[in-house]
Design a protein around this motif. Sequence first.
Motif, short mmCIF file in Angstrom:
data_model
loop_
_atom_site.label_atom_id
_atom_site.label_comp_id
_atom_site.label_asym_id
_atom_site.label_seq_id
_atom_site.Cartn_x
_atom_site.Cartn_y
_atom_site.Cartn_z
N GLY A 1 -13.88 7.11 -1.52
CA GLY A 1 -13.52 6.87 -0.13
C GLY A 1 -12.51 7.88 0.34
N ASP A 2 -12.01 7.67 1.55
CA ASP A 2 -11.11 8.66 2.14
C ASP A 2 -9.88 8.07 2.79
N ASN A 3 -9.55 6.79 2.46
CA ASN A 3 -8.38 6.20 3.08
C ASN A 3 -7.69 5.21 2.15
N GLU A 4 -6.53 4.74 2.58
CA GLU A 4 -5.68 3.85 1.78
C GLU A 4 -6.41 2.58 1.36
N PHE A 5 -7.17 1.98 2.27
CA PHE A 5 -7.89 0.77 1.95
C PHE A 5 -8.89 1.01 0.81
N ASP A 6 -9.56 2.16 0.83
CA ASP A 6 -10.49 2.49 -0.25
C ASP A 6 -9.77 2.59 -1.58
N ALA A 7 -8.56 3.18 -1.58
CA ALA A 7 -7.80 3.30 -2.83
C ALA A 7 -7.35 1.94 -3.33
N MET A 8 -6.88 1.07 -2.44
CA MET A 8 -6.46 -0.27 -2.83
C MET A 8 -7.64 -1.06 -3.41
N THR A 9 -8.79 -0.94 -2.78
CA THR A 9 -9.98 -1.64 -3.27
C THR A 9 -10.39 -1.14 -4.64
N ALA A 10 -10.38 0.19 -4.82
CA ALA A 10 -10.74 0.77 -6.11
C ALA A 10 -9.78 0.31 -7.19
N GLY A 11 -8.48 0.30 -6.88
CA GLY A 11 -7.49 -0.12 -7.87
C GLY A 11 -7.65 -1.57 -8.25
N MET A 12 -7.89 -2.43 -7.29
CA MET A 12 -8.07 -3.85 -7.58
C MET A 12 -9.31 -4.07 -8.45
N ARG A 13 -10.40 -3.40 -8.11
CA ARG A 13 -11.63 -3.58 -8.88
C ARG A 13 -11.49 -3.03 -10.30
N GLN A 14 -10.80 -1.90 -10.45
CA GLN A 14 -10.60 -1.33 -11.78
C GLN A 14 -9.74 -2.24 -12.65
N ALA A 15 -8.64 -2.72 -12.09
CA ALA A 15 -7.67 -3.49 -12.87
C ALA A 15 -8.23 -4.83 -13.31
N PHE A 16 -9.05 -5.44 -12.48
CA PHE A 16 -9.51 -6.80 -12.77
C PHE A 16 -11.01 -6.88 -13.07
N GLU B 1 -4.08 14.04 -1.78
CA GLU B 1 -4.80 12.78 -1.99
C GLU B 1 -6.31 12.99 -2.03
N THR B 2 -6.81 13.91 -1.22
CA THR B 2 -8.24 14.16 -1.17
C THR B 2 -8.77 14.63 -2.52
N LEU B 3 -7.99 15.44 -3.21
CA LEU B 3 -8.39 15.91 -4.54
C LEU B 3 -8.16 14.85 -5.61
N LEU B 4 -7.08 14.08 -5.46
CA LEU B 4 -6.74 13.07 -6.46
C LEU B 4 -7.71 11.90 -6.46
N ALA B 5 -8.20 11.52 -5.29
CA ALA B 5 -9.02 10.32 -5.17
C ALA B 5 -10.18 10.28 -6.16
N PRO B 6 -11.06 11.29 -6.21
CA PRO B 6 -12.17 11.20 -7.16
C PRO B 6 -11.72 11.22 -8.62
N ARG B 7 -10.62 11.89 -8.91
CA ARG B 7 -10.11 11.89 -10.28
C ARG B 7 -9.68 10.49 -10.71
N LEU B 8 -9.23 9.68 -9.74
CA LEU B 8 -8.75 8.34 -10.02
C LEU B 8 -9.82 7.27 -9.82
N GLY C 1 0.82 -1.20 0.00
CA GLY C 1 0.00 0.00 0.00
C GLY C 1 0.85 1.25 0.00
N GLY C 2 0.20 2.39 -0.13
CA GLY C 2 0.92 3.65 -0.16
C GLY C 2 -0.03 4.80 -0.38
N MET C 3 0.45 5.83 -1.10
CA MET C 3 -0.39 6.98 -1.39
C MET C 3 -1.48 6.57 -2.38
N VAL C 4 -2.41 7.47 -2.65
CA VAL C 4 -3.61 7.11 -3.41
C VAL C 4 -3.27 6.58 -4.81
N ARG C 5 -2.24 7.13 -5.46
CA ARG C 5 -1.89 6.65 -6.80
C ARG C 5 -1.44 5.19 -6.77
N ALA C 6 -0.73 4.82 -5.70
CA ALA C 6 -0.26 3.44 -5.58
C ALA C 6 -1.42 2.46 -5.60
#
Length: 339
Positions: free
Chosen positions: A177-192, A166-173, A127-132
Amino acid sequence: MIAPCCLSAPNVIEIPRWDALPGDAARCLTRVDEWGLRLRDSAVLAEFSEPVARRVTGLHGAELFDALDQFAADHWDFRGGRERNLARTPGFTTAQSSGLEAAAEELGLMGTLPPRQKHYDAVIMTGGMVRAGIVKPRYLRELSERGLQWNEGIFLGGFRQFGGDETLLAPRLGVDGDNEFDAMTAGMRQAFGLGAPPSTHGFNSATGNEPQPSDWREDSWIWRGRTLRVIAAPSSEPERRRANTVDTYRFWAARAKGIRSVLILTTPIYVPYQGAGAIEVLGAECGFSIETVAVSAAASDLGENSQLFLPHHRAQELRSAIHGMRNLRQTLMVVDGRD
């Protein structure tokens, strides 16, 4: 066959790995010491402090890493305990910036070769910042389409709240959500191309609206017969801090079943630091084979929202890498019976 997608220059040093075979500690220790010597002999130290550069000449082993760690704390700590995207931005000379660029490339902070093997029991994304949260699952999907075989894909992180941009980047990506777990979940769902997780479990202390350091959660899916997991691990010291990388590694390892070989995927600039931590915990401590590679440029491309790594980022992560390699070296000395 997996085609090259993260190529490193010929002079880039080999990042330590753990093969889970006899003699690993000695072999890995050699790689760690070579890494330290490469940094010692680079031009970058002198660009920041010629007296320090002169003092470390001739040092090696523990003495060298002690000196490098102190040097980095004095000259390259811009976070001051803050998140990476909230660190201050220093001013560098042209020579300092050039030295950092050259050192980062030689020491493995600007890309790696693709995975060495064709199959891994588990692929762990850190995990990491929202882009990760977005780019790492994209790379796992890229590797899968190129022929990499794996049984489980695991995204390991925590419930760290977004901060700064990160707060501004999240909806663009596409992160709702508002935390790292939300970003990881979004990335996994998008990629697969996943829907809501068919399986979810964890612990919620229910002490407020925001997750607490003691909370944890695991969501999982089945994709083409393989398991995908997104895990927010709890802190081992919840009264003091949120979960760190070591906490996430140990939390997953304690629950891993039938896993021997592990591939770590991370952002190029974090490869030496996170690779060292993975060897220390998942390799030397838990017995898995460990290889760490950098996410490809293609997977990292988020258009206008892409992360740009500047000289002060390279300096900060060189500091992290030194600290990680120093800690790993201390562990390897014990494992190899030299301490």
